[in-house]
Structures are given as structure tokens and as C-alpha cells.
Write an enzyme that holds these catalytic residues in place. Structure first.
Site, PDB file in Angstrom:
ATOM      1  N   ASP A 618      30.847  17.960  37.186  1.00  0.00           N
ATOM      2  CA  ASP A 618      30.881  17.458  35.813  1.00  0.00           C
ATOM      3  C   ASP A 618      29.621  16.663  35.471  1.00  0.00           C
ATOM      4  O   ASP A 618      29.134  15.873  36.283  1.00  0.00           O
ATOM      5  CB  ASP A 618      32.119  16.559  35.656  1.00  0.00           C
ATOM      6  CG  ASP A 618      32.332  16.102  34.221  1.00  0.00           C
ATOM      7  OD1 ASP A 618      32.014  16.870  33.307  1.00  0.00           O
ATOM      8  OD2 ASP A 618      32.847  14.981  34.041  1.00  0.00           O
ATOM      9  N   HIS A 619      29.086  16.873  34.279  1.00  0.00           N
ATOM     10  CA  HIS A 619      27.988  16.074  33.721  1.00  0.00           C
ATOM     11  C   HIS A 619      26.811  15.900  34.684  1.00  0.00           C
ATOM     12  O   HIS A 619      26.312  14.784  34.885  1.00  0.00           O
ATOM     13  CB  HIS A 619      28.501  14.689  33.300  1.00  0.00           C
ATOM     14  CG  HIS A 619      29.135  14.674  31.948  1.00  0.00           C
ATOM     15  ND1 HIS A 619      28.439  14.911  30.795  1.00  0.00           N
ATOM     16  CD2 HIS A 619      30.427  14.466  31.579  1.00  0.00           C
ATOM     17  CE1 HIS A 619      29.261  14.838  29.758  1.00  0.00           C
ATOM     18  NE2 HIS A 619      30.475  14.582  30.207  1.00  0.00           N
ATOM     19  N   HIS A 717      33.798   9.539  25.145  1.00  0.00           N
ATOM     20  CA  HIS A 717      34.177   9.183  26.504  1.00  0.00           C
ATOM     21  C   HIS A 717      34.846   7.811  26.481  1.00  0.00           C
ATOM     22  O   HIS A 717      34.397   6.910  25.766  1.00  0.00           O
ATOM     23  CB  HIS A 717      32.949   9.143  27.420  1.00  0.00           C
ATOM     24  CG  HIS A 717      32.409  10.493  27.749  1.00  0.00           C
ATOM     25  ND1 HIS A 717      31.076  10.831  27.575  1.00  0.00           N
ATOM     26  CD2 HIS A 717      33.015  11.610  28.231  1.00  0.00           C
ATOM     27  CE1 HIS A 717      30.878  12.088  27.952  1.00  0.00           C
ATOM     28  NE2 HIS A 717      32.048  12.578  28.352  1.00  0.00           N
ATOM     29  N   HIS A 746      35.586  17.204  25.697  1.00  0.00           N
ATOM     30  CA  HIS A 746      35.585  16.014  26.540  1.00  0.00           C
ATOM     31  C   HIS A 746      36.281  14.875  25.804  1.00  0.00           C
ATOM     32  O   HIS A 746      36.381  14.880  24.578  1.00  0.00           O
ATOM     33  CB  HIS A 746      34.150  15.606  26.875  1.00  0.00           C
ATOM     34  CG  HIS A 746      33.447  16.579  27.761  1.00  0.00           C
ATOM     35  ND1 HIS A 746      32.377  16.224  28.555  1.00  0.00           N
ATOM     36  CD2 HIS A 746      33.655  17.898  28.008  1.00  0.00           C
ATOM     37  CE1 HIS A 746      31.949  17.273  29.232  1.00  0.00           C
ATOM     38  NE2 HIS A 746      32.702  18.309  28.894  1.00  0.00           N
ATOM     39  N   GLY A 747      36.736  13.886  26.547  1.00  0.00           N
ATOM     40  CA  GLY A 747      37.342  12.718  25.918  1.00  0.00           C
ATOM     41  C   GLY A 747      38.735  12.964  25.408  1.00  0.00           C
ATOM     42  O   GLY A 747      39.081  12.549  24.298  1.00  0.00           O
ATOM     43  N   ALA A 748      39.588  13.626  26.228  1.00  0.00           N
ATOM     44  CA  ALA A 748      40.961  13.909  25.789  1.00  0.00           C
ATOM     45  C   ALA A 748      41.890  12.721  25.964  1.00  0.00           C
ATOM     46  O   ALA A 748      43.017  12.741  25.460  1.00  0.00           O
ATOM     47  CB  ALA A 748      41.513  15.112  26.545  1.00  0.00           C
ATOM     48  N   ASN A 769      38.849  17.647  29.133  1.00  0.00           N
ATOM     49  CA  ASN A 769      38.455  16.713  30.187  1.00  0.00           C
ATOM     50  C   ASN A 769      39.251  15.418  30.034  1.00  0.00           C
ATOM     51  O   ASN A 769      39.263  14.818  28.945  1.00  0.00           O
ATOM     52  CB  ASN A 769      36.963  16.409  30.110  1.00  0.00           C
ATOM     53  CG  ASN A 769      36.118  17.551  30.657  1.00  0.00           C
ATOM     54  OD1 ASN A 769      36.598  18.669  30.813  1.00  0.00           O
ATOM     55  ND2 ASN A 769      34.859  17.264  30.948  1.00  0.00           N
ATOM     56  N   VAL A 770      39.898  14.986  31.110  1.00  0.00           N
ATOM     57  CA  VAL A 770      40.717  13.770  31.093  1.00  0.00           C
ATOM     58  C   VAL A 770      40.295  12.884  32.261  1.00  0.00           C
ATOM     59  O   VAL A 770      40.221  13.357  33.397  1.00  0.00           O
ATOM     60  CB  VAL A 770      42.216  14.101  31.220  1.00  0.00           C
ATOM     61  CG1 VAL A 770      43.054  12.819  31.127  1.00  0.00           C
ATOM     62  CG2 VAL A 770      42.641  15.101  30.149  1.00  0.00           C
ATOM     63  N   THR A 772      39.922   8.710  31.624  1.00  0.00           N
ATOM     64  CA  THR A 772      40.231   7.301  31.371  1.00  0.00           C
ATOM     65  C   THR A 772      41.693   6.965  31.608  1.00  0.00           C
ATOM     66  O   THR A 772      42.029   5.999  32.309  1.00  0.00           O
ATOM     67  CB  THR A 772      39.819   6.927  29.937  1.00  0.00           C
ATOM     68  OG1 THR A 772      38.418   7.164  29.774  1.00  0.00           O
ATOM     69  CG2 THR A 772      40.113   5.462  29.662  1.00  0.00           C
TER      70      THR A 772
END
Length: 818
Positions: A618-619, A717, A746-748, A769-770, A772
Site C-alpha cells: 500500500d502507498h 485518510h 481509500h479512507g473508508a 481501504n480500511v 483507522t
């Protein structure tokens, strides 16, 4: 007709025939002609080009004013008039070198008298019927405005000044007794055209002051008698409003007589004005047949099948389907009858009906976009399977909007436009049913600026060939009026355009399935067995998505795998470069081993799939990291993140990384735009964030050859500052329309279920993408301090993470309800 043709040959000015400029309030006015260009623009340059072209008798301008309010219609008409004046000035020609016809009659509906007032220098009236100081005809010129709604294919005729419509072989009704008279925007209460003109003029002219060309004038006096009567009316005119003249006609021969008489009167009026006598200005407000007769065209036979086939040299950059598309927007009873006949008799093997739910379009924007994407997807699936897809709006009317239904109609039409505009595959043909529908689909969806009228497919139903500038160059486009033809006519037109599909086409998906089930991405040849692509494509085909969860240790891997087993889901284990720096290759090996945890546990319910877990880098924004990870052969896909770079540099770097990954058989995800937020040491300030530009997407995908596009539509994010989060779903729909690549969000963490479902339905997001929420669940257990030793801590944090992950997996698989 030979007399008219001979008159046109002899009647020239400066060696040229007067050019017909036909301003059409919807595209159906082309139904009686062939060899006429159709324009959707009216710049001085475009108009001058058409006026100067001696190979055509005239051209049509698609004003579409019947779909507009009076104010907006006037604005369009003045733009046309200004463009025409500028074109004539550029060519150094007088106004007499053109004849303007307002083909703005749809069974007496339309912006009359506004159209002729603005277009033809007729003095407009204010709301009380008084003259206003607008463009006046030149001094000494008498204005005659001919109202001629005769239209043979539509069964419309005028007898004793009363306009009738043939509604069935045994029924002829005054038009005010037909459904057309009930139109909320342009309704009328009389079929007597003298009364109708007086009513539309608001009292400025009385019915007894409206003149008429009677059947007796036509059949006894012939063209000369018509000419003499018109000249007499012009010379006896005592008002600057001019004289309105109703034209009676029962047959085409009646109309031909009046047209020839009016041509002779025009010539006499022009000659008189040059000799010091009062001139005559003829203004025409007509139905389609007048245009054909005025151009000297004999009745046209239907086009043969050979003229309806696609040209052999279609542009190769747009994929072509073997199925056609029929769009039914018109809601008049005749259109509904024709639609029903087609669906009942066409056969499910050949025709696929898809209803556009109008009620859904009038819910919130999320619901509207979801309906658009659902229908678009079903069309793609159907036409690619060789079926002829029929999309139609719900048959109920919405006219209680304070504007006679114009505002509601515009919203529905805009949605239909978006559906057709989003198509990536060229249909075999396109039939648009209804005047406003056919205009908006042609101009707004297909981007048509110039088409050529080939002729009728059925009486009163024209076929165009789309111009090179359009979305589908060379495609046959059928403009099917709402009020024309028998109950079988739409079926007959479709049958003439249908050519046998190949036997190898796959079955069509159900029209009610999600976007995902109808869209197949172009998979690169290198990745014929990529696990990541297999999982994502399978999810998208079911209208679902796969959760991609960042992991840092054994507990995280185990939580993802156990959650997948508990929910019968697929999953992606993601490793960020920052955690990779800490855990090194053993962390990748742990993820790789984690793929087999489910099988060993034997707890995956109802699934015999072995490869349900993929591993993803990732990233990664450094080439060295990407190279090292690819060398381990432990990942199924990588994200090459050049989003922080300027666009051109991002493209170049991402393309280079993609070539490297593809050489190893590994697919690539890349981000276009830049997410705000902070996660795993990645920090981007909101002011530095940038939304994905849908216009850049095709170029980005083509130049980089990536397989997955991570979109930026307001997602972040980490935690969202706004509750609930606001995502740009319209932007997502545009992105989806721009590419067939798999889309990633991203940032789900923190997205409400409704938003998650909307992104799946509208944009076919198939990877979320999960991070946090999963990390916070583990940290909460640690902060509570209930675990007394390392193993209990590992177990309780793992269980906490698993609960969050299970909820996400169920959310990503739930049926969208938007």
C-alpha cells in the site's frame, strides 16, 4: 411538385436560390426531408458555411425551445437571429437571400408567436398584447405570417380553418379534443386556428382579423389565386402587426398549391420593393411537410435496408456492439402504445426492456445517480450481448412544477442524457422517441454539432447519420416523433434496423443488477491469474466490494482472516511501507501465510475457493521499495503512489513502475488526485489535497497502463472532519464513465452505510481501504488495560479488530439501498 421545382430553378437572386433556414423547436421537423444538414450551433461561422454551400437547399437549426421557458426560448431565438445577421453580413448578402421557417409546431404546441416575432423581425407583443419596440420590419414592408400545421404522416389537416387529427383509421378529432391540447405548458382550448392565433396573441389581434387561405381558394384559384390573395392581404394591411394567415389543407396537393402561390407572392413582393412599391415579407410558422414542399422534395419512400447499415469504416477507437438502443422519453399516449407493442411483441431474446424509475430520479442526488448507473450498466450488458435494449421513463406524468412540467421534464431529460453519455460502447443504432428526448440525446449526450438527414425509415420518422465530431461518428440516429405512426410503428422501425447478432455473444445480465454485473474491465494480458484482480472483479460482478485492511502483526492478519471466514468474504491484507520498514520481509511472509489460515481452520462456510485472501503493498512512493517488494514474490498487487508529484511527473513515474510490476505479473493501483489526512506517517494538509479530475482519467490510465484507480472525491485518510462525510458522488459517476478500470476508495473508516452503498452503485467501487477504525479498536483495548499478560492482550486486541472488520465486510457485501 414539378411546377415548384421549376419555379425554384428559375427563382434565384444573384445566381443563387434562397436558402432555407429552418429553426426547429425539436428535431422531429426533419421528418419529411432528406439531404438537409442539421446543426446544433449557430455561430456566424457555422451559419455562413451552410448558407454558402450550394449543394443543399437549406439546413435545420436545433433550437429545442419547446423544452424551455418563454424567457429562455427568447434568448435562444435571439442568439440564432444574431448569428444569422452576422453570417449574412460576413457573406455580404441581404436578408432576402434566405427564407426563415419556424418549424415549431408539435400539434399546435410551442412558443407561438414568440418564435416568428424574434426570428423574422415580426414586432413582438407585450403580455397585454400591445406592440413593443423591438425589431421592426424595414420601412414599407408588409408582413404576412402564414400558419400551416398540415402534416400528412401525423394525420393532421385543416378544413374550414379547424385543425383535425386522425387518431385511428375510423376516427378524426378536432385537435383540442386530443391529449396534446392538455399539455400543461402549451395547452389550448380551440381547434379553430383563427381563434387559436387570437388566443396566442393575447388579444392583440381579433379572430375576425385573422385571414385564411381556404380550400376553395386552393382548388378553384390554384397557385395564381393563392398568390393574388396573399398580395391583396399584404397591400390591404393596416397594422404594423401584419396579417396572420391560416392555411387550410387536406392533401399534400393542397399544400403544394399554397407553397407555389406563396413563392410567387414572395417574388412579386421583392420585385415591388425594388420598384418603389410596398414590399412583402412572408413569415412561416409550419409543420414539417411545408419545409419539404418548399424545398421542392417529392414524397420520400422509406429508406432501404442497405442505407441503414453502419458504414464499413467506423472509427476503431470506440468499441461497437451488435445490439441497438431505443430511448423512449415521450409520454404521450401514442408513444406508450408503441412502447407496449414493442415490448410485448419484440421477443425477450431480441429486445430487453429497462424502465428508468422517474420516482427515483426525483429523490436525492445519490438515488438519482444510482439509477443512472444501474440503467447505463444494463444497456452496456444488453447491447454487448447482441440484444436491442429499450429504455423508457416511467409512464406517469409530472407536470405540477409550476411551469407546466417543463422543469420536471428537464430533470428527467438530463438523467436520460447522462445515461447515454456514459456509454462506452457504440450501439448498432439509436432510436430516440419524442421530440425533446431526441434533441437532448443528440446534442447533449452524443455531442452532435452537425448531422445529415438521410430520409425516413417510416413515413414521418427521419434517420440521421451522426457527424464526425459526435460521440459515435457514422451511427444511424432515428428521430421518432411522439405523435407519429401506428401502434406497431416503433416495432417496425426497430425491426428494419436489426441485423442478426453473432452467435458467440454472451448472455445479457438482468436489467435490475448493479453496474458491476454489466461492466467487464480490460484486464492486461500479463495478469491473467492475478489474485487481487480476481477478487475485485468477482466482487464488482455481484455489485459488492472487497475490504483491504492494513495489518502490522500476527493479531491483525489473524483478525482479517477470521473475519473473512466468519462472513464468507474475500479480503486483502495491506502492508504500508512504514510498517514494512519495521517488520521487514517476515511481515510479508506472515501475510502470505495468512492466506492459508482459513483453509487450515476449516471454518469458511459455503465456499470452496482457496484463494480468497490477497496481499497488497500500500502507498509505495519510492521505486526502491517497490523493486524490493516485487523481488520477494510475496505480494499479489502493489500501489505505486505518485500522487504527490505534478501530473506529468506522476504519469511518467507511475508508468515506469507499472512496467516493472507488469514484468513480474503484478497488477498496479495508482492514485489520481491526492487525499488529505494523516495515517501511518502519511500526512497531507487539506489545502494540498486535490480531487480526481474525470477529464484526466482516460489519459492517466492510457499512459500508465495501471489496473486500479484510487479516486479522490472528498474521502480522507484518518477521521473525517465533517459528520456525516460529504463525498462528491457526481464526480465519481463521471470518473466511472471515463474508464473501465477497477476503482478504489481509500479512507473508508467513518463512512456511513448509505455513502458506502452509493459509491458501489454509482461508481462501481470494488475495493475499500480500511485502517483507522481497526487500529482504534485495538488501541481502545490497550487503553482499558484489562489484559494481564501478552497472550491475553494479543487475543483481546485481535478480537476487537475482528469485530470491526466483520462489520465492514458485511457492509461491503450488503445490497445497496440508496
Amino acid at each position: 411538385m414539378p411546377e415548384i421545382q421549376e419555379h425554384l430553378r428559375q427563382s434565384t437572386r444573384g445566381g443563387r436560390r434562397r436558402k432555407l433556414v429552418v429553426v426547429d423547436d425539436d428535431p422531429t421537423g426533419t421528418q419529411s426531408v432528406q439531404g438537409f444538414p442539421v446543426l446544433s450551433e449557430w455561430t456566424a461561422e457555422a451559419l455562413a458555411r451552410e448558407i454558402e454551400d450550394d449543394s443543399t437547399p437549406g439546413f435545420f437549426l436545433l433550437s429545442n425551445i419547446r423544452a424551455l421557458s418563454a424567457r429562455d426560448a427568447e434568448h435562444v431565438l435571439r442568439e440564432i437571429r444574431t448569428g444569422l445577421d452576422a453570417a449574412l453580413k460576413r457573406l455580404n448578402r441581404s436578408e432576402d437571400s434566405v427564407t426563415i421557417i419556424s418549424r415549431s409546431d408539435s400539434t399546435l404546441r410551442g412558443h407561438f408567436p414568440l418564435d416568428v416575432e424574434v426570428l423574422c423581425s415580426h414586432p413582438p407583443l407585450d403580455k397585454k398584447g400591445a406592440e413593443s419596440q423591438a425589431r421592426m420590419p424595414r420601412g414599407g414592408t408588409s408582413v404576412l405570417t402564414l400558419v400551416a400545421p398540415f402534416f400528412q404522416a401525423g394525420g393532421r389537416m385543416t378544413i374550414n380553418d379547424v385543425h383535425y387529427m386522425t387518431t385511428s383509421p375510423a376516427s378524426v378529432l378536432p385537435v383540442h379534443l386530443t391529449p396534446f391540447a392538455q399539455d400543461k405548458a402549451f395547452g389550448f382550448s380551440t381547434s379553430n386556428l383563427k381563434d387559436w392565433v387570437a388566443q396566442k396573441l393575447g388579444g392583440g389581434v381579433k379572430a375576425e382579423d385573422v385571414a385564411s387561405i381556404t380550400l376553395d381558394d386552393i382548388r378553384r384559384g390554384g397557385p395564381t389565386g393563392v398568390r393574388d390573395k396573399l398580395l391583396s392581404l399584404a397591400r390591404s394591411n393596416t397594422t404594423s402587426l401584419g396579417t396572420y394567415v391560416v392555411v387550410n389543407a387536406v392533401t399534400r396537393e393542397d399544400l403544394e398549391c399554397v407553397v407555389l402561390g406563396s413563392l410567387q407572392a414572395e417574388d412579386a413582393g421583392l420585385e415591388g420593393s425594388t420598384e418603389g412599391e410596398p414590399g412583402i415579407r412572408m413569415v412561416y410558422r409550419t409543420a414539417a411537410d411545408w419545409v419539404a414542399v418548399r424545398a421542392g422534395l417529392s414524397p420520400l419512400p422509406p429508406l432501404p435496408a442497405s442505407a441503414l447499415r453502419p458504414p464499413p469504416d467506423l472509427p476503431s477507437h470506440v468499441p461497437s456492439a451488435e445490439g441497438g438502443l431505443i430511448v423512449v422519453g415521450s409520454y404521450v399516449p401514442k408513444s406508450s402504445e408503441q412502447l407496449s407493442f414493442l415490448l410485448e411483441n419484440g421477443g425477450k431474446e431480441q429486445f430487453q426492456g429497462i424502465e428508468i424509475c422517474v420516482d427515483t430520479l426525483f429523490q436525492d442526488e445519490t438515488a438519482r445517480l444510482g439509477e443512472i448507473v444501474r440503467v447505463t450498466a444494463a444497456i452496456e450488458g444488453g447491447i454487448n450481448a447482441g440484444k436491442h435494449v429499450v429504455i423508457f421513463t416511467s409512464r406517469q406524468l409530472r407536470q405540477e412544477d409550476g411551469a407546466g412540467g417543463l422543469i420536471s421534464g428537464m430533470k428527467v431529460s438530463d438523467s436520460v442524457v447522462e445515461i447515454v453519455k456514459n456509454l462506452r460502447t457504440r450501439p448498432l443504432f439509436l432510436i430516440a422517441k419524442g421530440g425533446i428526448t431526441s434533441n437532448d440525446v443528440a446534442v447533449k449526450a452524443l455531442g452532435l454539432k452537425r448531422a445529415m438527414v438521410l430520409g425516413p425509415i417510416l413515413p414521418g420518422v427521419p434517420v440521421w447519420e451522426c457527424g464526425e465530431e459526435s460521440k459515435f461518428p457514422g451511427m444511424k440516429y432515428v428521430v421518432f416523433p411522439g405523435n407519429v405512426g401506428s401502434s406497431q410503428a416503433l416495432f417496425e422501425a426497430a425491426q428494419k434496423l436489426c441485423f442478426p447478432p453473432s452467435a458467440s455473444t454472451p448472455p445479457s445480465p438482468d436489467s435490475k443488477t448493479s453496474l458491476a454485473s454489466c461492466v467487464t474491465p480490460t484486464r492486461p494480458v500479463f495478469a491473467s491469474s492475478s489474485r487481487t484482480l480476481d477478487l475485485l472483479e468477482a466482487a464488482r460482478a455481484k455489485g459488492e466490494a472487497v475490504g483491504a485492511f492494513n495489518v502490522y502483526n500476527l493479531e491483525g492478519v489473524r483478525a482479517v482472516v477470521r473475519a473473512a471466514a466468519a462472513t464468507n468474504s474475500s479480503a486483502i491484507l495491506q502492508v504500508h511501507p512504514s510498517s514494512l520498514e519495521f517488520g521487514g520481509q517476515p511481515l510479508l511472509e506472515l501475510c502470505r501465510a495468512g492466506r492459508f489460515f482459513v483453509e487450515e481452520m476449516g471454518t469458511m462456510r459455503g465456499s470452496k475457493e482457496k484463494d480468497t485472501i490477497a496481499v497488497h503493498l500500500d502507498h509505495a512512493n519510492e521505486a526502491a521499495v517497490i523493486e524490493q517488494v516485487l523481488a520477494t514474490q510475496l505480494v499479489d498487487s502493489v500501489m505505486c503512489d505518485g500522487s504527490a508529484k505534478p501530473y506529468e511527473e506522476n504519469v511518467s513515474w507511475t508508468a515506469q513502475m507499472t512496467r516493472l510490476a507488469h514484468s513480474k505479473g503484478i497488477p498496479v493501483e495508482a492514485e489520481l488526485g491526492r487525499l488529505a489526512g494523516e495515517e501511518d506517517g502519511l500526512s497531507v494538509q487539506e489545502k494540498e489535497a486535490k480531487m480526481t479530475d474525470p477529464l484526466q482519467v482516460p489519459d492517466f490510465v492510457e499512459q500508465t497502463a495501471i489496473d486500479m484507480v484510487a479516486v479522490t472525491i472528498g474521502n480522507v485518510h484518518g477521521r473525517y472532519a465533517r459528520n456525516p462525510p460529504v463525498l462528491d458522488l457526481a464526480r465519481l459517476a463521471d470518473i466511472r464513465a471515463a474508464t473501465d478500470r477497477l476503482l478504489v476508495l481509500h479512507g473508508a473508516s467513518g463512512l456511513p452505510p448509505k455513502v458506502v452503498h452509493a459509491t458501489i452503485a454509482i461508481g462501481a467501487i470494488c475495493k475499500f481501504n480500511v485502517n483507522t477504525e481497526v487500529r482504534e479498536a485495538a488501541m481502545q483495548v490497550i487503553r482499558e488495560g484489562k489484559a494481564k499478560d501478552v497472550l491475553p492482550l494479543m487475543q483481546t486486541t485481535g478480537e476487537a479488530m475482528q469485530r470491526v472488520i466483520e462489520n465492514k465486510m458485511r457492509l461491503f457485501k450488503a445490497s445497496p439501498s440508496i
